[in-house]
Design a protein around this motif. Sequence first.
Motif, short mmCIF file in Angstrom:
data_model
loop_
_atom_site.label_atom_id
_atom_site.label_comp_id
_atom_site.label_asym_id
_atom_site.label_seq_id
_atom_site.Cartn_x
_atom_site.Cartn_y
_atom_site.Cartn_z
N CYS A 31 -53.98 -6.52 20.00
CA CYS A 31 -53.46 -6.28 18.66
C CYS A 31 -53.54 -4.78 18.36
O CYS A 31 -54.62 -4.21 18.29
CB CYS A 31 -54.25 -7.08 17.63
N PRO A 33 -51.24 -2.31 15.76
CA PRO A 33 -50.11 -2.20 14.84
C PRO A 33 -49.13 -1.08 15.20
O PRO A 33 -47.95 -1.16 14.86
CB PRO A 33 -50.74 -1.97 13.48
N GLN A 60 -46.42 -9.06 19.38
CA GLN A 60 -47.48 -8.90 18.40
C GLN A 60 -47.59 -10.09 17.43
O GLN A 60 -48.43 -10.08 16.55
CB GLN A 60 -47.26 -7.61 17.60
N CYS A 63 -50.82 -11.45 16.25
CA CYS A 63 -51.62 -10.51 15.48
C CYS A 63 -51.17 -10.39 14.02
O CYS A 63 -51.83 -9.72 13.23
CB CYS A 63 -51.54 -9.12 16.12
N GLN A 66 -53.64 -11.10 11.28
CA GLN A 66 -54.67 -10.05 11.23
C GLN A 66 -54.14 -8.84 10.46
O GLN A 66 -54.85 -8.27 9.64
CB GLN A 66 -55.05 -9.65 12.66
N TYR A 67 -52.88 -8.45 10.72
CA TYR A 67 -52.29 -7.32 10.02
C TYR A 67 -52.09 -7.62 8.54
O TYR A 67 -52.34 -6.77 7.68
CB TYR A 67 -50.95 -6.93 10.64
N ASN A 70 -55.32 -7.34 6.58
CA ASN A 70 -55.91 -6.00 6.53
C ASN A 70 -55.29 -5.24 5.35
O ASN A 70 -54.09 -4.98 5.35
CB ASN A 70 -55.63 -5.27 7.85
N LEU A 73 -53.02 -2.31 6.20
CA LEU A 73 -51.77 -2.60 6.89
C LEU A 73 -50.83 -3.49 6.09
O LEU A 73 -49.62 -3.44 6.27
CB LEU A 73 -52.06 -3.27 8.24
N LYS A 74 -51.41 -4.29 5.22
CA LYS A 74 -50.62 -5.29 4.48
C LYS A 74 -49.45 -4.66 3.73
O LYS A 74 -48.34 -5.19 3.73
CB LYS A 74 -51.52 -6.06 3.52
N VAL A 77 -46.72 -4.13 6.34
CA VAL A 77 -46.26 -5.30 7.08
C VAL A 77 -45.68 -6.37 6.15
O VAL A 77 -44.75 -7.07 6.52
CB VAL A 77 -47.42 -5.89 7.92
#
Length: 96
Positions: A31, A33, A60, A63, A66-67, A70, A73-74, A77
């Motif tokens: 993983c 990003p 990805q 993952c 997970q992104y 976070n 990162l949210k 994404v």
Amino acid sequence: MKASYSYIAIALCLVVVVLLGKADVSMAVTCNPTELSPCAGAITSSTPPSTICCTKIKQQKPCLCQYLNNPNLKKFVNTPNARKVARTCGTPFPKC
């Protein structure tokens, strides 16, 4: 004739071993990003995603939760354009 069949059988076995080895490698995902960077242009504009972008999204996919979970990162994404790009690539976002 028997010798040529033996060589063919050995060659086929080697092909199967190589294909199985590649399948195991492709299942292991790291993983990261930044792997999604080829998608930046498609996410920030209305251009369609490139083939490499779609490949990276598919790689990805395990993952994505997970992104999305976070906070750093949210915001990148979890946008309508990012979801549209993923959908265009045939990889809808998971429900996390």
